[in-house]
Design an enzyme around this catalytic site. Structure first.
Site, PDB file in Angstrom:
ATOM      1  N   GLU A  76      14.688   4.822   4.160  1.00 32.94           N
ATOM      2  CA  GLU A  76      13.214   4.833   4.290  1.00 32.94           C
ATOM      3  C   GLU A  76      12.546   5.935   4.107  1.00 32.94           C
ATOM      4  O   GLU A  76      11.606   5.741   3.215  1.00 32.94           O
ATOM      5  CB  GLU A  76      13.040   4.058   5.904  1.00 32.94           C
ATOM      6  CG  GLU A  76      11.675   3.810   6.005  1.00 32.94           C
ATOM      7  CD  GLU A  76      11.298   3.276   7.304  1.00 32.94           C
ATOM      8  OE1 GLU A  76      12.246   2.978   8.142  1.00 32.94           O
ATOM      9  OE2 GLU A  76      10.161   3.069   7.658  1.00 32.94           O
ATOM     10  N   TYR A  91     -11.832  -5.071 -11.862  1.00 34.87           N
ATOM     11  CA  TYR A  91     -12.781  -4.507 -12.407  1.00 34.87           C
ATOM     12  C   TYR A  91     -13.396  -5.322 -13.529  1.00 34.87           C
ATOM     13  O   TYR A  91     -14.495  -5.301 -13.916  1.00 34.87           O
ATOM     14  CB  TYR A  91     -12.858  -2.918 -13.117  1.00 34.87           C
ATOM     15  CG  TYR A  91     -12.783  -2.081 -11.724  1.00 34.87           C
ATOM     16  CD1 TYR A  91     -14.198  -2.211 -10.670  1.00 34.87           C
ATOM     17  CD2 TYR A  91     -11.761  -1.465 -11.130  1.00 34.87           C
ATOM     18  CE1 TYR A  91     -14.217  -1.531  -9.859  1.00 34.87           C
ATOM     19  CE2 TYR A  91     -11.774  -0.788 -10.063  1.00 34.87           C
ATOM     20  CZ  TYR A  91     -13.014  -0.745  -9.454  1.00 34.87           C
ATOM     21  OH  TYR A  91     -13.060   0.061  -8.128  1.00 34.87           O
ATOM     22  N   ASP A 103      14.126   3.497   9.838  1.00 33.17           N
ATOM     23  CA  ASP A 103      13.992   3.738  11.242  1.00 33.17           C
ATOM     24  C   ASP A 103      14.320   2.600  12.025  1.00 33.17           C
ATOM     25  O   ASP A 103      14.686   1.331  11.606  1.00 33.17           O
ATOM     26  CB  ASP A 103      12.531   4.059  11.446  1.00 33.17           C
ATOM     27  CG  ASP A 103      12.033   5.495  10.835  1.00 33.17           C
ATOM     28  OD1 ASP A 103      12.881   6.124  10.452  1.00 33.17           O
ATOM     29  OD2 ASP A 103      10.974   5.555  10.360  1.00 33.17           O
TER      30      ASP A 103
END
Lengths: 362, 600, 600, 362
Positions: A195, A99, A247
């Site tokens: 995870e 910005y 996973d």
């Protein structure tokens, strides 16, 4: 390194970049900058640090096209901005810088991605991390729970916190800038990073940390830089083994790889971000068949990702070749919570102890 | 038995005029709007054909005049050889009457139906006789006829015939009046423009109900009319062979050599040998089984293709471009005339052109101009083999977007010239799908597509490179300013850098440690010959290279070097001195030159 | 002048036979393969037309025999009225010779070109004369001709003529031999099958080079041949009016009434009034301007449409279905014959049918059968107004997938019957795009589409509902078991619930507090009449309602009630007792009945 | 309510559901269940609790179609599983339950969404939250930083934590089950909850919490249930005003609405999840034009979302109608960090103090 020294070093390196361009322009050379090529093909294993770093291939960005010239102009603005920020002892997020670039006219960023890429380039050129330029990451740090005491240097003074006794069930959240963190003492045997929050809570509910003197770390998906730096320090400063539990799909293996070997995007930071000793505990493709876990079919994207990993130097080991090829053959993937199909205690009573002793951790 | 007799009593012969009166869509008169275009097309075709045969540069006048609410009078007048008074009634008042039906050569009209059909259509819708005026030369008077067709017998009915005074020395004028509308005026003008494109030797003036258009002649070259050839042995059927054999009084070998194209002694012997017939036989005595053997032999023996150069009259690459240039202003045009080919024994030639840019519409489908024997095809574009072949080409690989045919500011012209253009119907709107023809069109389109691609990429590359250089130069001062701010030094001069990027010649003088260095760098794409003038108080006696000339003016030395500099190379001179004074370079266009004096 | 003379000397008349020899694609002889189908089609058309006129049930024999490597002999024989010996040479050996050209009525052949064109094609490719045998009745001998066509003059050449003995009482046989191939055998069989579908009164036997096919007659109803009508005043052009007027010796009013369809006293007066002509004028004396006024008046006055019922012969809804049923086995067929309509003064009728399922291919485009005047159209499906109209319909709103025409196991038949079917070309492959015709086809397709949609949704709904019920029933025991486990109670009986879901009749007996309650619930979709038998030791003297009969067997009472139960209603009986014994219900199919004794 | 009482109540209500079905089947009625219709049209403002709840529209799910019958079977399995879990004093995540359903044969969930929907249905029917059935949310709780002391009942005993003094810069992370949390004392004037971590860190760096005695809450996007429950309790138990600071786009307004009025998906839980007194501080569409903030064009999705909000009863106030219509007119949206374009201190020195005093909070 003291903060003041670090600030001086960072300022010097930023000025060096600008200085090179100044000389190039003065001698009627089209200004340019060289960077290591940031692709999978250009990362190499560094024997010394045991991590993967960028190799010798370079990409030269010269202001000979409008796009590259604009890129250099933006980089010049970023360099100027960071130099001033250090001088003023302020900090900001990448998004705030985006910005702020509103005022840079043509050098204004057209997307937030762009500021991110530029900062990575600067990290590579200066061999300093973004925190050295007082840039604060936006990402959430992960949570720690376990027999560990830390000291955090905050803007409101020093805090000493024990990550089991002084915290709630959500654990101790890792701050953005781990330069301010000191590991005081511990009573742990190893670190297990997970995870998903569901697995983190499962281990806590089942008392896995107490039973095995484990430090639990909740990675919250792809781990933030601060999380990876803490894992690195738990491993190197306290000498704790680190195991990673994710996973069983290609994206999760990349989480492991980014912790253990460094990420392709941040290979220039591998030395401080990677934990070469980290070990993968699961879910392994062989677990899917051995434990008959509930599984989903691999999508086309998954298959492509697995195949890409087969050509990724970080996965070029016998273990990973075997597991990835097995997964391609099975055509399946499983989540870590899939162990629940064998009962809520199976993962803490059977699976993890078996794997940990197999790996020589307990 | 009664019944069969009764049925038999109803049987009768139908005249060809009755047949076509009832089936007028077969001839292109299925709508009143279309009738005007069909009539003008037939008349103009006849005029062009006649002028070609007479080797006259055609001068054609076309007019359409509204005479009643929905009635139009169509006039076509030419400066052709004229038609003898005895023939006029048959040419205009009898269907299936003409001179070109049995001739094997390229011509516009052929069947002898077209213009008579217009006369038939006129008498059907308005009952007004067609008016024909014709004069065959300055020694003959002009004859004026009013004609109808007796439908039941397909014979002309001469309503009136008179000699008149006409200012034309020779030529023919036809006036036909029928119910119609001018709704398709744009298409009519397209027809005239397209006709003018492929007949650049013709001048056409048109008065479309008061709206005047001139299509000027672009070439004064008279077109040589193609000559008729004998049939080719590979393109004949048993029926025709039987008729030819019956009419001939020749012996077999002579019959073959005289009666067919490209059959010489050797071929004739070979044919006779294979057929098993005796050379002594007269062809008129051959039985049907013997003719079959002969035909089979004729088609087995290898015979060169028909003599296309004689019977075909392609427009030619240069003429096509002249015709296009005359009617369209384009940025790019290329044309091709391919070698003649054969389908079913009929020789044909494909010609084509591709144009780009100019005032062509930048949106929508390309302008596709289809021609058969120099006649524009205006209807049934979708059903035409030309369209199909053009659509088969992968235009995207030539950087043109495509929806069937390509889109964008593109013009495509395809001309099929043949002794027998295969149309899909007697209204001659579309070329039938013949593999050999489509293949030729695809090949010529690919060839022209490559040319167009080269043109487009050259154009784009030059444009892009210049834009790139401009963009970089506009950013350099900002980079220099920002960088200087960071290192806290004065802003450097970026003009040499800009010159380099803009591909200019840069001359630079810089003095370091008492050595004056003058460099001239050539960043353009061509070699340059420059003269370097350096006026200063230094004598440059030790100059390396030596000056070509040194002049002393007061206290100053005017030093001069001549240098040839290759692209992307630099020339350098050094001498001992203070580096004050001026630097000037001649021999390069001011726009392409930047002089930087770093000592100043 | 020389030149014009020279050009004139080349002019000559072209015979119509020469014209079509050169333009054989116009008649459907553009490929050898297609020639067979075209020939058989023309011959069969002629046979069917002739039988219709003679009011004979057609019996047609078609044969194709290979006689040489690429030569086939085509034979078509019928039991029609025969052709008189004097006419035979002209019917088969002269183009544009026929009986129907000037008649305004529906017929298959019309132009008198078709079969002669086949003869022409034969002599062109093999030179073998066509053989025609014809006999007009048992009293006449049969005549056998060998015929060729003199191309230059379009006149028949009789190679041989003889009387022969023939076992047919009457009929015609044509044998033609030309170069061809049987590559399109499937299409030929389609042609014969489709012909048989729309001519269910005909028997066709075919021998396709040894492969025999019979297409049997589905109706013994003789078709009444349509009658020719006079032209309609709205469908005439000036040319024809002029010819009619010139030939007539009548006065104006009489000429109008006699010469035109639907013109009576009143209309005639009105026409004459508007035209401004005097009634006393003889029409043969009218000038062209007067004829124009007359024509304009004729077209202004409102006249009823032409008498379609007389000149058209639609197949009829019932016959179409018979024809389809005979050749296809379908799950659903509906047909429609629409009211007659008019385009450009020509009456026409659209008939159509839609079929679904059976052995139709479930993948790919629908089978579209197009017919014009009972003749199948086999080529150029894409260019045909029928296809276009069928494609315009939004079939998706009738639950049919669509890619242009619908896809799936669908058969669509469209028949255009008219005194003048507008074809796109003389080969009569496709109907031209006439708004009035397309609109009618779209309407009939929408009508039939709605019928098909109803059929499909009824079928789907029944199927779905049963599947749904089965699926629910298979889950109920699991739900009952799990729920019982949670509440820790015994698993309840789910059979009454299942019966309800499967739409059965459920009879239930339950005794609570000394009151026996018997209920019979009808969950089917129809009312049922049942007899309820309840054998037990209870006398049920206080039964409400009273039993219809009670029998005492030993110590037991056999109680019987009769009841009528509406769908979704229940019948109930109660009495004081113990509830032991048995319950039985009669009057409902065992598969539809569930009896539950909750006391057992 | 004591844990034991709560467990008994939950078990009773679960058995009630099964009991109704049992009776339906026994009386040959096709089993069914009635639920309030869960759409925007069926939420109503409850004057008593000042929150939005489901209205009277009901959707009946009857086992008369295969789909609904299967749904009921799955619900029966879930009811059975939860009843046993309470009896065994265990807990699990939704995802674990999804894997446990592997053993339920035909009643196995076909997707994880399905288990989530079913649990929401059960919450509505039983009028109990999922935590009452020992179901642990997967979502991350937010972080708190400020002058506040809490007591958390953990599995490892009671912990008392001060959210400024006893924590690092990342603050105190809110645990999953806030039933176990007690708010002891505080020295705060108000609570400010922020959507992004960048803004949270900006307020901390600029000392906003100290200067204004503010409790900073980092919402981390759409706030988790635990975060919303904590905000509710900070407001109702401690009487602290709550202000919400988000990006200026329709999705962020929904974050505010879910905090202040309750969410459509969880309208049955509004009484414990919604904070009716919460106020929206910004970014307001009018800020975009007033402060000329860097902005992006509204996408089609944004415009559709804004229009949907105009018909959402929760946004049916003069303030929101005005602001949303203004935004549609501007066609723009801004992020909260866009204030950085006016300098890094603008937001804490000017914007927030102005807005807070405008709103009567300071």
């Amino acid at each position: 390194m003291l903060k003041k020294e670090l600030d001086e070093e960072a300022t010097k390196r930023l000025k060096n970049i600008a200085g090179k361009w100044y000389d190039q322009i003065s001698s009627a050379t089209i200004p340019y900058i060289s960077l290591p090529t940031r692709t999978k093909k250009n990362i190499e294993y560094d024997e010394n640090s045991e991590v993967w770093k960028y190799g010798n291939r370079e990409t030269v960005r010269s202001a000979s096209s409008a796009k590259s010239a604009l890129h250099l102009l933006k980089m010049a603005h970023v360099v100027g901005f960071l130099k001033n920020q250090i001088a003023d002892n302020r900090s900001s997020t990448l998004r705030e810088m985006y910005y702020i670039s509103e005022g840079w006219k043509r050098a204004k960023f057209s997307a937030q991605d762009e500021s991110n890429m530029l900062v990575e380039d600067l990290e590579i050129i200066t061999e300093l991390s973004r925190e050295a330029f007082h840039l604060r990451p936006e990402e959430d740090g992960a949570a720690i729970y376990g027999p560990l005491r830390i000291k955090e240097q905050t803007r409101r003074g020093e805090k000493i916190i024990h990550c089991q006794e002084d915290v709630g069930e959500a654990g101790y959240p890792i701050p953005n800038n781990v330069n301010n963190l000191e590991l005081i003492d511990h009573d742990a045997k190893f670190v297990i990073a997970m995870e998903t929050g569901g697995m983190y809570a499962r281990l806590m509910e089942n008392g896995f940390d107490e039973e095995h003197n484990a430090v639990l770390v909740h990675l919250k998906g792809q781990p933030a830089r601060s999380t990876r730096r803490v894992l690195k320090r738990l491993n190197s400063e306290l000498g704790l083994p680190v195991v990673i539990f994710t996973d069983g799909d290609p994206w999760s293996y990349r989480i492991f790889a980014s912790i253990a070997y460094g990420s392709i995007k941040a290979a220039h930071m591998s030395e401080i971000l990677a934990t070469p000793g980290a070990q993968f505990i699961g879910v392994q493709p062989s677990d899917i068949s051995n434990y008959d876990l509930p599984a989903d079919k691999l999508t086309e994207g998954d298959i492509a990702a697995l195949k890409a990993e087969l050509t990724d130097p970080r996965f070029d080991t016998e273990y990973w070749r075997k597991e990835i090829n097995l997964q391609l053959k099975l055509g399946l993937k499983s989540e870590q919570q899939a162990f629940a199909s064998r009962g809520l205690d199976f993962v803490t009573k059977d699976y993890l102890p078996d794997r940990l002793s197999e790996m020589g951790v307990i | 038995m009664d019944l069969a007799e009764e049925l038999a009593s109803k049987q009768r012969s139908i005249s060809v005029a009755e047949f076509f009166e009832k089936n007028k869509h077969l001839l292109g008169f299925d709508s009143p709007t279309r009738g005007i275009i069909t009539t003008i097309k037939e008349a103009v075709d006849n005029s062009l054909d006649a002028c070609e045969e007479a080797e006259i540069l055609p001068d054609i006048y076309v007019a359409v005049k509204k005479t009643d609410r929905d009635v139009f009078r169509i006039i076509v007048e030419d400066n052709g050889p004229g038609i003898t008074p005895a023939q006029v009634p048959f040419v205009f008042g009898k269907l299936l009457y003409g001179s070109r039906f049995h001739q094997i050569r390229q011509s516009r009209g052929q069947q002898g139906i077209g213009i008579s059909a217009a006369v038939l259509y006129a008498q059907l819708t308005t009952g007004i006789p067609a008016v024909v005026t014709s004069r065959t030369g300055h020694k003959s008077p002009a004859h004026r006829f009013e004609l109808l067709i007796k439908t039941e017998t397909n014979e002309p009915e001469i309503v009136k015939q008179e000699e008149i005074v006409w200012d034309r020395m020779h030529g023919t004028r036809i006036e036909i009046e029928f119910k119609s509308s001018l709704a398709a005026k744009k298409r009519l003008l397209d027809y005239l423009r397209y006709t003018s494109v492929v007949n650049p030797h013709a001048r056409i003036r048109a008065d479309i109900d008061g709206d005047l258009h001139n299509f000027e002649r672009a070439s004064d070259e008279i077109i040589v009319a193609p000559k008729a050839i004998a049939p080719h042995p590979h393109g004949i059927e048993l029926g025709l062979l039987k008729r030819m054999a019956a009419l001939s009084d020749k012996k077999l070998k002579e019959f073959l050599i005289d009666g067919f194209s490209r059959v010489g002694e050797k071929n004739a012997d070979e044919i006779i040998g294979i057929s098993g017939l005796k050379n002594s036989r007269k062809t008129s005595g051959l039985k049907i089984e013997e003719l079959k053997s002969l035909l089979s032999a004729m088609q087995t023996v290898s015979v060169p293709p028909p003599p296309a150069s004689q019977c075909l009259s392609p427009i030619g690459e240069e003429m096509i471009i002249k015709g296009i240039d005359k009617e369209f202003e384009l940025d790019f045009v290329k044309s091709r005339t391919r070698k003649s080919q054969v389908y079913s024994g009929n020789p044909f030639i494909i010609e084509a052109a591709i144009g780009y840019g100019g005032k062509l519409e930048s949106e929508g489908s390309a302008t596709l101009m289809r021609f058969a024997n120099r006649v524009p095809l205006l209807y049934q574009q979708g059903a035409c083999a030309i369209t199909n072949a053009v659509s088969q080409v992968n235009w995207k690989s030539y950087n043109l977007p495509q929806q069937g045919i390509p889109t964008g500011p593109v013009m495509i012209l395809v001309h099929v010239a043949s002794t027998n253009v295969p149309f899909t119907s007697e209204s001659k709107d579309a070329v039938a799908a013949i593999d050999e023809i489509e293949k030729e069109i695809v090949l010529v389109m690919q060839d022209l597509g490559r040319e167009l691609k080269n043109f487009l990429s050259r154009r784009d590359k030059n444009k892009q490179e210049e834009e790139r250089a401009r963009a970089v130069c506009s950013l350099l001062p900002d980079i220099a300013a920002k960088v200087s701010e960071i290192v806290e030094k004065p802003v450097p001069d970026v003009s040499p850098l800009e010159a380099q990027i803009m591909r200019k010649v840069v001359a630079k003088k810089q003095t370091i440690g008492g050595i004056v260095e003058i460099t001239v760098s050539n960043h353009t794409r061509s070699p340059v010959s420059v003269t370097v003038y350096n006026m200063s108080e230094d004598s440059a006696a030790d100059a390396e290279p030596k000056t070509d000339f040194t002049d002393v003016i007061g206290s100053e030395y005017n030093k001069l070097w001549k240098a040839e500099i290759e692209p992307e190379s630099a020339w350098k001179a050094t001498y001992t001195g203070t580096g004050s004074g001026t630097l000037d370079v001649r021999g390069v266009d001011g726009k392409k030159l930047v002089v930087v004096d770093l000592d100043a």
